[in-house]
Scaffold this active site. Structure first.
Site, short mmCIF file in Angstrom:
data_model
loop_
_atom_site.label_atom_id
_atom_site.label_comp_id
_atom_site.label_asym_id
_atom_site.label_seq_id
_atom_site.Cartn_x
_atom_site.Cartn_y
_atom_site.Cartn_z
N LYS A 224 69.01 17.40 35.76
CA LYS A 224 68.11 16.25 35.97
C LYS A 224 68.91 15.18 36.71
O LYS A 224 69.46 14.27 36.08
CB LYS A 224 67.69 15.66 34.62
N ASP B 55 72.24 16.26 32.07
CA ASP B 55 71.32 15.12 32.02
C ASP B 55 72.10 13.89 32.51
O ASP B 55 72.22 13.69 33.72
CB ASP B 55 70.84 15.01 30.56
N PHE C 9 61.65 15.63 29.21
CA PHE C 9 62.37 16.34 28.15
C PHE C 9 61.77 17.73 28.00
O PHE C 9 60.58 17.90 27.82
CB PHE C 9 62.31 15.58 26.83
N VAL C 10 62.63 18.74 28.12
CA VAL C 10 62.15 20.13 28.11
C VAL C 10 62.74 20.92 26.95
O VAL C 10 63.84 20.62 26.46
CB VAL C 10 62.47 20.84 29.45
N ASP D 17 66.44 22.87 22.65
CA ASP D 17 65.70 22.48 21.45
C ASP D 17 65.24 21.03 21.47
O ASP D 17 65.72 20.21 22.25
CB ASP D 17 66.59 22.65 20.21
N GLU E 37 76.43 26.03 30.79
CA GLU E 37 75.76 24.93 30.08
C GLU E 37 74.25 25.03 30.29
O GLU E 37 73.79 25.54 31.32
CB GLU E 37 76.35 23.61 30.60
N ASP E 38 73.48 24.57 29.33
CA ASP E 38 72.02 24.65 29.47
C ASP E 38 71.47 23.62 30.45
O ASP E 38 70.70 23.95 31.34
CB ASP E 38 71.33 24.51 28.09
N LYS F 168 74.61 24.76 21.17
CA LYS F 168 73.91 26.02 20.99
C LYS F 168 73.05 26.34 22.20
O LYS F 168 72.68 27.48 22.42
CB LYS F 168 73.01 25.94 19.75
N GLY F 169 72.69 25.32 22.96
CA GLY F 169 71.66 25.44 23.98
C GLY F 169 71.84 26.54 25.01
O GLY F 169 70.87 27.05 25.55
N ARG G 18 63.80 26.68 20.47
CA ARG G 18 64.81 27.43 21.24
C ARG G 18 64.31 28.82 21.58
O ARG G 18 64.75 29.44 22.54
CB ARG G 18 66.11 27.57 20.42
#
Ligand code: IMP
Length: 174
Positions: A130, A102, A151-152, A158, A98-99, A42-43, A164
């Protein structure tokens, strides 16, 4: 875990909007005619919606959903496909939206399955990266911002389905 909340604002609404506008221009310049965006739910939903509103001309889109994090802020390394695409990628110029990258495991999985569907080209746009967390070497052609290992949340991202809706990106801390 329960006491984690957004604290410091890492990227403001205005900073994000400016960068997304530039990314949209760059992607459109590379693919002025045929362009098919595949957003990862969903990001990426807010990133996608701002991206396409900054693109002129024809652009089509589709969605995939994967789960990479069970719960919490650490990667399980396991990727599951929850929703597949509605349409074929055959002969299309595809950009994955993509959000955040990582460890890179989710994106590697997505790139592998989408490449097998015979697109004319396959590139990736990520709002955040990251690099210090990377476990696999994954190629990202369009990166919004490179951030440290924190972590953001916000702007689609989310923590346990919360935050969100924040217009900015904030660090999640105790
Ligand atoms: P990767 O497979 O480790 O690269 O993880 C990618 C996915 O993990 C992203 O699509 C996010 O859903 C989630 N993720 C990684 N870092 C963060 C973060 O800082 N905030 C929110 N979600 C994150």
């Amino acid at each position: 875990m329960a006491d984690l909340r957004p604290t410091e604002i890492l990227l403001t609404d205005a900073q994000i909007q400016r960068r997304v506008r530039d990314l949209a221009t760059e992607i459109r310049r590379d693919f002025p005619d045929d362009l098919h965006l595949v957003a990862v739910l969903k990001g990426a939903f807010i990133f996608l919606s701002d991206l396409i509103r900054n693109m002129s001309g024809h652009v089509s889109l589709d969605f995939m959903a994967v789960s990479s994090y069970a719960k919490g802020t650490t990667s399980s390394g396991e990727v599951r496909l929850l929703k597949d695409l509605d349409t074929t990628l055959d002969g299309r110029n595809v950009v994955i939206v993509e959000d955040i990258v990582d460890t890179g495991l989710t994106l590697t999985y997505l790139q592998d399955i989408l490449r097998a569907r015979n697109p004319k080209s396959l590139r990736t746009a990520c709002l955040l990266s990251k690099p210090s967390r990377r476990q696999v070497d994954v190629k990202v052609e369009y990166t919004g911002f490179t951030i440290e290992d924190r972590f953001v949340v916000g702007y689609g991202l989310d923590y346990d389905e919360q935050y969100r809706n924040l217009p900015h990106i904030a660090v999640l801390e105790p």
